[in-house]
Design an enzyme around this catalytic site. Structure first.
Site, PDB file in Angstrom:
ATOM      1  N   GLU A 113     100.301 -11.929  55.754  1.00 23.74           N
ATOM      2  CA  GLU A 113      99.989 -10.547  55.347  1.00 23.74           C
ATOM      3  C   GLU A 113      98.492 -10.266  55.541  1.00 23.74           C
ATOM      4  O   GLU A 113      97.820  -9.744  54.646  1.00 23.74           O
ATOM      5  CB  GLU A 113     100.378 -10.337  53.877  1.00 23.74           C
ATOM      6  CG  GLU A 113     101.826 -10.689  53.569  1.00 23.74           C
ATOM      7  CD  GLU A 113     102.275 -10.359  52.150  1.00 23.74           C
ATOM      8  OE1 GLU A 113     101.591  -9.596  51.451  1.00 23.74           O
ATOM      9  OE2 GLU A 113     103.342 -10.869  51.756  1.00 23.74           O
TER      10      GLU A 113
ATOM     11  N   GLU B 294     105.429 -15.389  45.571  1.00 23.28           N
ATOM     12  CA  GLU B 294     104.510 -15.282  44.426  1.00 23.28           C
ATOM     13  C   GLU B 294     105.067 -15.810  43.099  1.00 23.28           C
ATOM     14  O   GLU B 294     104.952 -15.165  42.060  1.00 23.28           O
ATOM     15  CB  GLU B 294     104.074 -13.820  44.261  1.00 23.28           C
ATOM     16  CG  GLU B 294     103.453 -13.254  45.528  1.00 23.28           C
ATOM     17  CD  GLU B 294     103.053 -11.792  45.422  1.00 23.28           C
ATOM     18  OE1 GLU B 294     103.377 -11.159  44.416  1.00 23.28           O
ATOM     19  OE2 GLU B 294     102.405 -11.297  46.356  1.00 23.28           O
TER      20      GLU B 294
HETATM   21  C1  GLA Z   1     102.358  -8.653  48.254  1.00 27.00           C
HETATM   22  C2  GLA Z   1     103.751  -8.631  48.811  1.00 27.00           C
HETATM   23  C3  GLA Z   1     103.888  -7.633  49.921  1.00 27.00           C
HETATM   24  C4  GLA Z   1     103.213  -6.329  49.589  1.00 27.00           C
HETATM   25  C5  GLA Z   1     101.786  -6.582  49.201  1.00 27.00           C
HETATM   26  C6  GLA Z   1     101.079  -5.297  48.876  1.00 27.00           C
HETATM   27  O1  GLA Z   1     101.479  -9.340  49.022  1.00 27.00           O
HETATM   28  O2  GLA Z   1     104.184  -9.878  49.288  1.00 27.00           O
HETATM   29  O3  GLA Z   1     105.241  -7.394  50.154  1.00 27.00           O
HETATM   30  O4  GLA Z   1     103.897  -5.691  48.568  1.00 27.00           O
HETATM   31  O5  GLA Z   1     101.788  -7.391  48.064  1.00 27.00           O
HETATM   32  O6  GLA Z   1     101.468  -4.237  49.645  1.00 27.00           O
END
Ligand code: GLA
Length: 368
Positions: free
Chosen positions: A270, A163
């Protein structure tokens, strides 16, 4: 043609029989698809984000049945694993790695450099002043060497930088302490340090809001720039925190299509699909947030979004080398507290009793 009554009856009976059998076959196929373990529907690693608490009780057996890759949800992030300069907290990370090794699961390491969950000590000296670029990069290198080095050969892929891109349309990189102290260099350096620590690991840049055309272009610019400069990046992680109103097939297709020609592998890192329309920022609870029932309408809509996603994933199956779900089942998800605190969400393929939801057969038809 003249049809005599008893022949007509026979024709009608035959047609009915055929249509019933066709229906039965379809139902049998659907049952077979949903009885199949999730991981057995795909020829790539199918992962799940876990903490040590998921690896006991009924969830442990369930994880082993459905998944073949683990991502530590928090245990390897900078803050939890390296809370003080002289202290590494290996216990949780080790327990996840041991579980995976004992049971033959892969591990995606997550993550080595992020603006969030990064302890304050990284950026300051003993008097609380910001450290120099040189000091911060040295600390980053030592951290990466320690963490990647400890699990060398056991972790096949790392989210190296997480990010780093800004969500503000007119800003390229996120104005984090990493950027403030090091400038853009910290991103390339993190990849170099990770490669140095484990030359065989796949190294990813990982981010969210990837379907926004503005953010997507910034991600493209970053990863292409790294690759063109010879930085050892091997993959791009699309987080896939989506919802019942996005992405559309077209949005997802143009997103994955944009990255597909880069010569990098793509992973969905994710994945979850909230049953509430997408909101990007935390906000206070409102009266309507009390309506959290997982209604048939919500289930059907969610199954459709999952289905659309996997239809597009299948189209890009040559480029996509792994899919990870963010949490095990609807029993517990980070979305139960985000963007609204204490609002139950139902974002995964399995319900709180670990039973498959409609989304499972919906995606299994796009097996590959
Ligand atoms: C982001 C992070 C993850 C997690 C999510 C929310 O996507 O990469 O590690 O913290 O937020 O849980």
């Amino acid at each position: 043609m003249k049809i005599i009554p008893h022949k007509l009856a026979a024709v009608v009976y035959l047609a009915l029989l055929l249509s019933c059998n066709a229906g039965k076959n379809i139902r049998q196929d659907q049952a077979a698809v949903s009885d199949k373990a999730l991981k057995d529907c795909f020829s790539i690693p199918i992962g799940v984000a876990v903490g040590p608490y998921n690896l006991k009780g009924d969830e442990a057996a369930f994880i082993l049945k459905q998944f073949n890759s683990l991502t530590p949800e928090n245990a390897m992030k900078m803050g939890p694993i390296h809370p003080r300069p002289d202290r590494y907290n290996w216990r949780d990370a080790d327990s996840i790695v041991d579980f995976a090794q004992r049971n033959g699961l892969r591990i995606r390491g997550h993550n080595l450099c992020w603006h969030n969950q990064a302890p304050g000590w990284f950026f300051t000296d003993s008097s609380g002043k910001a450290v120099s670029k040189e000091v911060l990069l040295r600390r980053l290198r030592e951290h990466i060497q320690a963490v990647v080095g400890r699990y060398k050969g056991k972790i096949y892929a790392w989210d190296v930088v997480n990010e780093a891109i800004s969500d503000k349309p007119d800003e390229y990189l996120r104005n984090s302490r990493w950027l403030q102290i090091c400038g853009e260099d910290y991103i390339a350096k993190a990849f170099e340090y990770a490669h140095e620590a484990d030359p065989d690991a796949l190294l990813f840049y990982n981010d969210y809001n990837e379907i926004s055309p503005i953010k997507r272009e910034k991600m493209y610019r970053l990863v292409k720039g790294l690759k063109d400069a010879g930085i050892p990046i091997t993959g791009i992680g699309l987080q896939g925190h989506w919802a019942i109103n996005e992405p559309s097939k077209a949005q997802l297709d143009s997103t994955i299509g944009r990255f597909a020609g880069l010569g990098l592998t793509i992973q969905i890192t994710e994945l979850d699909i909230s049953v509430y329309p997408k909101e990007h920022d935390a906000r206070p609870r409102r009266p309507e947030d009390a309506d959290t029932a997982f209604t048939p309408a919500r289930e059907a809509k969610q199954a459709e979004v999952y289905r659309n996603c996997f239809e597009v994933f299948k189209k890009y199956r040559k480029q996509i080398s792994g899919i990870t779900f963010w949490n095990v089942s609807d029993r517990s998800s980070w979305l139960d507290d985000f963007p609204v605190r204490n609002r139950k969400d139902h974002p995964l393929l399995f319900d709180s009793n670990l039973k498959p939801k409609k989304a499972l057969p919906a995606i299994a038809q796009y097996s590959w």
